[in-house]
Design an enzyme around this catalytic site. Structure first.
Site, PDB file in Angstrom:
ATOM      1  N   ASP A  33       0.838  -1.197   0.000  1.00  0.00           N
ATOM      2  CA  ASP A  33       0.000   0.000   0.000  1.00  0.00           C
ATOM      3  C   ASP A  33       0.875   1.250   0.000  1.00  0.00           C
ATOM      4  O   ASP A  33       1.523   1.564   0.991  1.00  0.00           O
ATOM      5  CB  ASP A  33      -0.890   0.012   1.254  1.00  0.00           C
ATOM      6  CG  ASP A  33      -1.817   1.216   1.256  1.00  0.00           C
ATOM      7  OD1 ASP A  33      -2.892   1.134   0.624  1.00  0.00           O
ATOM      8  OD2 ASP A  33      -1.454   2.255   1.849  1.00  0.00           O
ATOM      9  N   TYR A  38       3.411   9.452  -0.349  1.00  0.00           N
ATOM     10  CA  TYR A  38       4.490   8.793   0.399  1.00  0.00           C
ATOM     11  C   TYR A  38       5.845   8.924  -0.294  1.00  0.00           C
ATOM     12  O   TYR A  38       6.883   8.665   0.314  1.00  0.00           O
ATOM     13  CB  TYR A  38       4.183   7.307   0.627  1.00  0.00           C
ATOM     14  CG  TYR A  38       2.843   6.996   1.261  1.00  0.00           C
ATOM     15  CD1 TYR A  38       2.072   7.994   1.863  1.00  0.00           C
ATOM     16  CD2 TYR A  38       2.325   5.708   1.271  1.00  0.00           C
ATOM     17  CE1 TYR A  38       0.828   7.722   2.427  1.00  0.00           C
ATOM     18  CE2 TYR A  38       1.093   5.425   1.843  1.00  0.00           C
ATOM     19  CZ  TYR A  38       0.345   6.441   2.408  1.00  0.00           C
ATOM     20  OH  TYR A  38      -0.877   6.156   2.960  1.00  0.00           O
ATOM     21  N   LYS A  63      -2.589   6.032  -4.419  1.00  0.00           N
ATOM     22  CA  LYS A  63      -3.708   6.940  -4.112  1.00  0.00           C
ATOM     23  C   LYS A  63      -3.559   8.308  -4.771  1.00  0.00           C
ATOM     24  O   LYS A  63      -2.442   8.798  -4.962  1.00  0.00           O
ATOM     25  CB  LYS A  63      -3.806   7.129  -2.587  1.00  0.00           C
ATOM     26  CG  LYS A  63      -3.791   5.826  -1.816  1.00  0.00           C
ATOM     27  CD  LYS A  63      -3.974   6.006  -0.322  1.00  0.00           C
ATOM     28  CE  LYS A  63      -3.666   4.702   0.416  1.00  0.00           C
ATOM     29  NZ  LYS A  63      -2.255   4.538   0.781  1.00  0.00           N
ATOM     30  N   HIS A  96      -7.568   9.484  -1.868  1.00  0.00           N
ATOM     31  CA  HIS A  96      -6.933   9.447  -0.546  1.00  0.00           C
ATOM     32  C   HIS A  96      -7.809  10.067   0.548  1.00  0.00           C
ATOM     33  O   HIS A  96      -7.790   9.651   1.700  1.00  0.00           O
ATOM     34  CB  HIS A  96      -5.598  10.216  -0.629  1.00  0.00           C
ATOM     35  CG  HIS A  96      -4.552   9.743   0.330  1.00  0.00           C
ATOM     36  ND1 HIS A  96      -3.228   9.652  -0.021  1.00  0.00           N
ATOM     37  CD2 HIS A  96      -4.612   9.338   1.617  1.00  0.00           C
ATOM     38  CE1 HIS A  96      -2.532   9.215   1.018  1.00  0.00           C
ATOM     39  NE2 HIS A  96      -3.353   9.022   2.031  1.00  0.00           N
TER      40      HIS A  96
HETATM   41  P1  NDP Z   1       0.653   1.113  11.853  1.00  0.00           P
HETATM   42  O1  NDP Z   1      -0.499   0.982  12.773  1.00  0.00           O
HETATM   43  O2  NDP Z   1       0.858   0.132  10.785  1.00  0.00           O
HETATM   44  O3  NDP Z   1       1.954   1.193  12.790  1.00  0.00           O
HETATM   45  C1  NDP Z   1       3.230   1.392  12.285  1.00  0.00           C
HETATM   46  C2  NDP Z   1       4.169   1.677  13.452  1.00  0.00           C
HETATM   47  O4  NDP Z   1       4.219   0.547  14.315  1.00  0.00           O
HETATM   48  C3  NDP Z   1       5.564   1.975  13.029  1.00  0.00           C
HETATM   49  O5  NDP Z   1       6.102   2.931  13.926  1.00  0.00           O
HETATM   50  C4  NDP Z   1       6.284   0.638  13.188  1.00  0.00           C
HETATM   51  O6  NDP Z   1       7.645   0.866  13.464  1.00  0.00           O
HETATM   52  C5  NDP Z   1       5.549   0.044  14.383  1.00  0.00           C
HETATM   53  N1  NDP Z   1       5.426  -1.433  14.322  1.00  0.00           N
HETATM   54  C6  NDP Z   1       5.236  -2.199  13.215  1.00  0.00           C
HETATM   55  N2  NDP Z   1       5.140  -3.492  13.553  1.00  0.00           N
HETATM   56  C7  NDP Z   1       5.277  -3.568  14.892  1.00  0.00           C
HETATM   57  C8  NDP Z   1       5.276  -4.648  15.809  1.00  0.00           C
HETATM   58  N3  NDP Z   1       5.098  -5.896  15.397  1.00  0.00           N
HETATM   59  N4  NDP Z   1       5.432  -4.364  17.121  1.00  0.00           N
HETATM   60  C9  NDP Z   1       5.614  -3.080  17.536  1.00  0.00           C
HETATM   61  N5  NDP Z   1       5.613  -2.016  16.715  1.00  0.00           N
HETATM   62  C10 NDP Z   1       5.447  -2.255  15.397  1.00  0.00           C
HETATM   63  O7  NDP Z   1       0.593   2.613  11.300  1.00  0.00           O
HETATM   64  P2  NDP Z   1       0.518   3.382   9.911  1.00  0.00           P
HETATM   65  O8  NDP Z   1      -0.116   4.668  10.263  1.00  0.00           O
HETATM   66  O9  NDP Z   1       1.816   3.378   9.222  1.00  0.00           O
HETATM   67  O10 NDP Z   1      -0.551   2.563   9.026  1.00  0.00           O
HETATM   68  C11 NDP Z   1      -0.194   1.494   8.170  1.00  0.00           C
HETATM   69  C12 NDP Z   1      -0.331   1.882   6.704  1.00  0.00           C
HETATM   70  O11 NDP Z   1      -1.637   2.363   6.419  1.00  0.00           O
HETATM   71  C13 NDP Z   1       0.566   3.037   6.259  1.00  0.00           C
HETATM   72  O12 NDP Z   1       1.915   2.658   6.114  1.00  0.00           O
HETATM   73  C14 NDP Z   1      -0.114   3.446   4.981  1.00  0.00           C
HETATM   74  O13 NDP Z   1       0.218   2.545   3.938  1.00  0.00           O
HETATM   75  C15 NDP Z   1      -1.581   3.336   5.380  1.00  0.00           C
HETATM   76  N6  NDP Z   1      -2.150   4.613   5.874  1.00  0.00           N
HETATM   77  C16 NDP Z   1      -3.126   5.214   5.101  1.00  0.00           C
HETATM   78  C17 NDP Z   1      -3.689   6.400   5.498  1.00  0.00           C
HETATM   79  C18 NDP Z   1      -4.750   7.018   4.644  1.00  0.00           C
HETATM   80  O14 NDP Z   1      -5.128   8.171   4.893  1.00  0.00           O
HETATM   81  N7  NDP Z   1      -5.264   6.318   3.656  1.00  0.00           N
HETATM   82  C19 NDP Z   1      -3.287   7.094   6.738  1.00  0.00           C
HETATM   83  C20 NDP Z   1      -2.289   6.354   7.508  1.00  0.00           C
HETATM   84  C21 NDP Z   1      -1.762   5.179   7.063  1.00  0.00           C
HETATM   85  P3  NDP Z   1       8.859   0.201  12.604  1.00  0.00           P
HETATM   86  O15 NDP Z   1       8.677   0.586  11.176  1.00  0.00           O
HETATM   87  O16 NDP Z   1      10.064   0.798  13.228  1.00  0.00           O
HETATM   88  O17 NDP Z   1       8.746  -1.274  12.811  1.00  0.00           O
END
Ligand code: NDP
Length: 259
Positions: A33, A38, A63, A96
């Protein structure tokens, strides 16, 4: 669409993004995604090509950004995203954010992009029931997907029920609450009972609500952890306990007030 994807928001363009996507493919993800916003569409495309996977086995979402709304701009933005990805087509192209006044026009542009083969399927993101009802009344084309913030602290039950009733797949962004509340005692308790991690529990919870998940990580061990979701199941009581964490609180932007 594979119900598990790798989210790449805030994944730096270049080697970091490519490595994360390749690692995800290696451990079994088949869905990524991304978004124009991004800044890493090109890296996602490179990783798809480098992976050696058959094109039809990989699913890529991108998006339409807010500044590209309107008929001509949206048509152009879709074609430019496809060019940056360097693929034959975008598997899923989403609006988006429900930008006021222009979103209807942009939706018509996405319909054209689908007809032209730029996108294989089209959908929306951050749409509330009100925005979806507006679409239902003004367009004959139903979005395939609505991607919204969804996790135990923001269990959007009404929106989920609406989407199920209208044949729209709900997709959870920030399914891990951005990693901020994984130490919650209810989640940890369920995790302990299954010998799993809190992240696996909240992702499994969403899947059992028939919601797709796109957790983000750049760390190989977490990318692996976040995909081991298909060999255990939460009980009805555990699902109810997690449902009960709902605080109706957004950690990202809140589209409720967007007219
Ligand atoms: P997430 O809920 O996926 O959380 C990501 C965070 O959690 C990062 O800081 C990551 O750190 C950490 N993390 C990942 N795996 C673990 C684990 N197993 N244990 C502990 N911590 C963990 O947040 P996002 O907001 O990034 O949402 C996911 C995706 O959704 C985005 O990447 C994007 O593609 C999409 N999105 C879409 C939006 C929209 O408006 N359409 C808005 C927001 C997100 P690290 O990388 O250091 O592991």
């Amino acid at each position: 669409m594979p119900v598990l994807g790798l989210g790449v928001w805030q994944v730096p363009a270049g080697a970091v993004a490519r490595r994360a996507v390749l690692e995800a493919f290696k451990v079994g993800y088949r869905h990524v995604d991304t978004a124009k916003l991004y800044g890493n569409e090109a890296d996602v495309g490179i990783a798809v090509r480098e992976s050696g996977l058959a094109r039809d086995d990989v699913f890529v979402t991108t998006k339409l950004w807010n500044s590209d709304h309107g008929t001509e701009s949206a048509l152009r933005a879709g074609r430019e995203s496809l060019k940056r990805l360097g693929l034959d087509a975008i598997d899923l192209y989403l609006i988006h954010w429900p930008v006021p006044r222009l979103r209807g026009e942009s939706w018509d542009a996405l319909i054209r992009l689908k007809e032209d083969g730029v996108a294989r399927s089209i959908g929306v993101s951050n749409y509330t029931v009100r925005h979806l009802e507006e679409m239902r009344k003004t367009s004959g084309v139903v979005p395939a997907v609505n991607q919204v913030e969804f996790n135990p602290f923001l269990f959007q039950r009404d929106l989920l029920e609406y989407c199920v009733a209208h044949g729209i797949l709900l997709e959870a962004y920030s399914p891990l609450m951005k990693g901020r509340r994984l130490d919650d005692p209810t989640i940890s308790g369920v995790a302990k009972a299954h010998g799993r991690t809190p992240a696996q529990i909240v992702l499994r919870w969403a899947l059992q609500h028939d919601v797709a998940v796109i957790p983000k990580s750049v760390r190989p061990e977490r990318i692996r952890e976040n995909c081991r979701l298909f060999d255990f199941a939460l009980s009805a009581d555990q699902m109810r306990a997690l449902d009960g964490l709902d605080e109706r609180r957004h950690t990202s932007w809140n589209p409720d007030e967007i007219e």
